[in-house]
Design an enzyme around this catalytic site. Structure first.
Site, PDB file in Angstrom:
ATOM      1  N   ASP A 156       0.849  -1.193   0.000  1.00 37.69           N
ATOM      2  CA  ASP A 156       0.000   0.000   0.000  1.00 37.69           C
ATOM      3  C   ASP A 156       0.886   1.244   0.000  1.00 37.69           C
ATOM      4  O   ASP A 156       1.890   1.308   0.707  1.00 37.69           O
ATOM      5  CB  ASP A 156      -0.917  -0.008   1.240  1.00 37.69           C
ATOM      6  CG  ASP A 156      -2.047   0.994   1.109  1.00 37.69           C
ATOM      7  OD1 ASP A 156      -3.212   0.560   1.001  1.00 37.69           O
ATOM      8  OD2 ASP A 156      -1.781   2.219   1.097  1.00 37.69           O
ATOM      9  N   ILE A 157       0.482   2.235  -0.795  1.00 35.72           N
ATOM     10  CA  ILE A 157       1.294   3.445  -0.947  1.00 35.72           C
ATOM     11  C   ILE A 157       1.281   4.280   0.335  1.00 35.72           C
ATOM     12  O   ILE A 157       2.216   5.036   0.596  1.00 35.72           O
ATOM     13  CB  ILE A 157       0.817   4.235  -2.189  1.00 35.72           C
ATOM     14  CG1 ILE A 157       1.903   5.107  -2.764  1.00 35.72           C
ATOM     15  CG2 ILE A 157      -0.438   5.035  -1.895  1.00 35.72           C
ATOM     16  CD1 ILE A 157       1.602   5.599  -4.175  1.00 35.72           C
ATOM     17  N   ASN A 205     -12.663  -3.014   2.903  1.00 36.05           N
ATOM     18  CA  ASN A 205     -13.593  -1.879   2.959  1.00 36.05           C
ATOM     19  C   ASN A 205     -14.542  -1.985   1.779  1.00 36.05           C
ATOM     20  O   ASN A 205     -14.098  -2.188   0.641  1.00 36.05           O
ATOM     21  CB  ASN A 205     -12.812  -0.567   2.908  1.00 36.05           C
ATOM     22  CG  ASN A 205     -11.894  -0.388   4.112  1.00 36.05           C
ATOM     23  OD1 ASN A 205     -12.236  -0.783   5.219  1.00 36.05           O
ATOM     24  ND2 ASN A 205     -10.730   0.187   3.890  1.00 36.05           N
ATOM     25  N   GLY A 247     -16.096   2.829   3.796  1.00 36.33           N
ATOM     26  CA  GLY A 247     -14.837   3.563   3.651  1.00 36.33           C
ATOM     27  C   GLY A 247     -14.017   3.154   2.446  1.00 36.33           C
ATOM     28  O   GLY A 247     -12.814   3.402   2.393  1.00 36.33           O
ATOM     29  N   GLN A 248     -14.657   2.536   1.445  1.00 34.35           N
ATOM     30  CA  GLN A 248     -13.916   2.126   0.249  1.00 34.35           C
ATOM     31  C   GLN A 248     -13.569   3.342  -0.602  1.00 34.35           C
ATOM     32  O   GLN A 248     -14.448   4.150  -0.921  1.00 34.35           O
ATOM     33  CB  GLN A 248     -14.747   1.129  -0.567  1.00 34.35           C
ATOM     34  CG  GLN A 248     -13.991   0.553  -1.754  1.00 34.35           C
ATOM     35  CD  GLN A 248     -14.754  -0.539  -2.487  1.00 34.35           C
ATOM     36  OE1 GLN A 248     -15.889  -0.865  -2.129  1.00 34.35           O
ATOM     37  NE2 GLN A 248     -14.141  -1.099  -3.508  1.00 34.35           N
ATOM     38  N   HIS A 262     -10.207  -5.191  -3.214  1.00 31.38           N
ATOM     39  CA  HIS A 262      -8.875  -5.387  -2.633  1.00 31.38           C
ATOM     40  C   HIS A 262      -9.004  -5.755  -1.173  1.00 31.38           C
ATOM     41  O   HIS A 262      -9.894  -5.284  -0.480  1.00 31.38           O
ATOM     42  CB  HIS A 262      -7.995  -4.149  -2.816  1.00 31.38           C
ATOM     43  CG  HIS A 262      -8.596  -2.885  -2.270  1.00 31.38           C
ATOM     44  ND1 HIS A 262      -9.534  -2.162  -2.967  1.00 31.38           N
ATOM     45  CD2 HIS A 262      -8.403  -2.240  -1.111  1.00 31.38           C
ATOM     46  CE1 HIS A 262      -9.883  -1.107  -2.247  1.00 31.38           C
ATOM     47  NE2 HIS A 262      -9.229  -1.134  -1.111  1.00 31.38           N
ATOM     48  N   HIS A 307      -6.924  -5.624   2.285  1.00 30.56           N
ATOM     49  CA  HIS A 307      -5.769  -5.122   3.038  1.00 30.56           C
ATOM     50  C   HIS A 307      -5.272  -6.240   3.954  1.00 30.56           C
ATOM     51  O   HIS A 307      -6.083  -6.851   4.659  1.00 30.56           O
ATOM     52  CB  HIS A 307      -6.164  -3.953   3.936  1.00 30.56           C
ATOM     53  CG  HIS A 307      -6.687  -2.743   3.227  1.00 30.56           C
ATOM     54  ND1 HIS A 307      -5.929  -1.603   3.040  1.00 30.56           N
ATOM     55  CD2 HIS A 307      -7.900  -2.479   2.673  1.00 30.56           C
ATOM     56  CE1 HIS A 307      -6.651  -0.695   2.407  1.00 30.56           C
ATOM     57  NE2 HIS A 307      -7.858  -1.191   2.170  1.00 30.56           N
TER      58      HIS A 307
HETATM   59  P1  5GP Z   1      -9.732   1.503   0.432  1.00 30.69           P
HETATM   60  O1  5GP Z   1     -10.051   2.666   1.323  1.00 30.69           O
HETATM   61  O2  5GP Z   1     -10.378   1.616  -0.915  1.00 30.69           O
HETATM   62  O3  5GP Z   1      -9.971   0.185   1.102  1.00 30.69           O
HETATM   63  O4  5GP Z   1      -8.162   1.549   0.280  1.00 30.69           O
HETATM   64  C1  5GP Z   1      -7.485   1.870  -0.884  1.00 30.69           C
HETATM   65  C2  5GP Z   1      -6.021   1.766  -0.549  1.00 30.69           C
HETATM   66  O5  5GP Z   1      -5.291   1.854  -1.749  1.00 30.69           O
HETATM   67  C3  5GP Z   1      -5.510   2.896   0.367  1.00 30.69           C
HETATM   68  O6  5GP Z   1      -4.943   2.316   1.542  1.00 30.69           O
HETATM   69  C4  5GP Z   1      -4.465   3.610  -0.488  1.00 30.69           C
HETATM   70  O7  5GP Z   1      -3.339   4.023   0.253  1.00 30.69           O
HETATM   71  C5  5GP Z   1      -4.112   2.575  -1.532  1.00 30.69           C
HETATM   72  N1  5GP Z   1      -3.754   3.131  -2.827  1.00 30.69           N
HETATM   73  C6  5GP Z   1      -4.474   4.022  -3.555  1.00 30.69           C
HETATM   74  N2  5GP Z   1      -3.861   4.299  -4.711  1.00 30.69           N
HETATM   75  C7  5GP Z   1      -2.725   3.544  -4.733  1.00 30.69           C
HETATM   76  C8  5GP Z   1      -1.676   3.390  -5.676  1.00 30.69           C
HETATM   77  O8  5GP Z   1      -1.630   4.006  -6.749  1.00 30.69           O
HETATM   78  N3  5GP Z   1      -0.671   2.531  -5.352  1.00 30.69           N
HETATM   79  C9  5GP Z   1      -0.665   1.830  -4.178  1.00 30.69           C
HETATM   80  N4  5GP Z   1       0.358   1.017  -3.965  1.00 30.69           N
HETATM   81  N5  5GP Z   1      -1.646   1.949  -3.269  1.00 30.69           N
HETATM   82  C10 5GP Z   1      -2.656   2.800  -3.536  1.00 30.69           C
END
Ligand code: 5GP
Ligand code: ZN
Length: 115
Positions: free
Chosen positions: A33-34, A89, A95-96, A102, A104
């Site tokens: 994760d970034i 999420n 909170g998606q 995906h 985590h």
């Molecule tokens: P969500 O809130 O949708 O469950 O989480 C999305 C996750 O994707 C976040 O933790 C965010 O940091 C990660 N993320 C979003 N864009 C990128 C990206 O371009 N590269 C990587 N490695 N992670 C990303």
């Protein structure tokens, strides 16, 4: 394979956006994760576009099983020895932020930045 040209995780799966990959097979991709919440924080995605866990049906059971079953192996390989957290999420109230399914998987010594 189903892809969405505007989807950031489809772009990562296609190699159009770089990511720090830790695992790849025919169906799944795993990358860091970034913005990690924990010392180890990876995202497990299907290569094909599925928008959310809310879109999943019986045809995705094997895929979800593979995603979940990969988590302990990933954590072992990344040196996580004291437990980990798995989060999916889902939707606005879940909170998606990225609408490509995906999972985590987070671990490593606490305290964590979040979670
Ligand atoms: P969500 O809130 O949708 O469950 O989480 C999305 C996750 O994707 C976040 O933790 C965010 O940091 C990660 N993320 C979003 N864009 C990128 C990206 O371009 N590269 C990587 N490695 N992670 C990303
Ligand atoms: Zn996608």
């Amino acid at each position: 394979m189903s892809t969405d040209p505007n989807c950031v995780f489809c772009k990562i799966a296609a190699g159009q956006i770089p990511a720090n990959k830790v695992h790849e097979d025919d169906e799944l991709l795993v990358f860091h994760d970034i913005h990690p919440w924990a010392p180890v924080h990876v995202l497990v995605i299907p290569k094909r576009h599925v928008a959310s866990l809310a879109e999943v049906g019986p045809e995705h059971e094997a895929l979800l099983g593979r995603m979940m079953a990969l988590a302990p192996r990933l954590m072992r390989d990344l040196g996580v020895t004291n437990g980990f957290r798995v989060v999916v999420n889902t939707g606005p109230d879940g909170g998606q932020e990225v609408y490509h399914l995906h999972m985590h998987v987070m671990g490593g010594p606490r305290p964590w930045a979040r979670g």
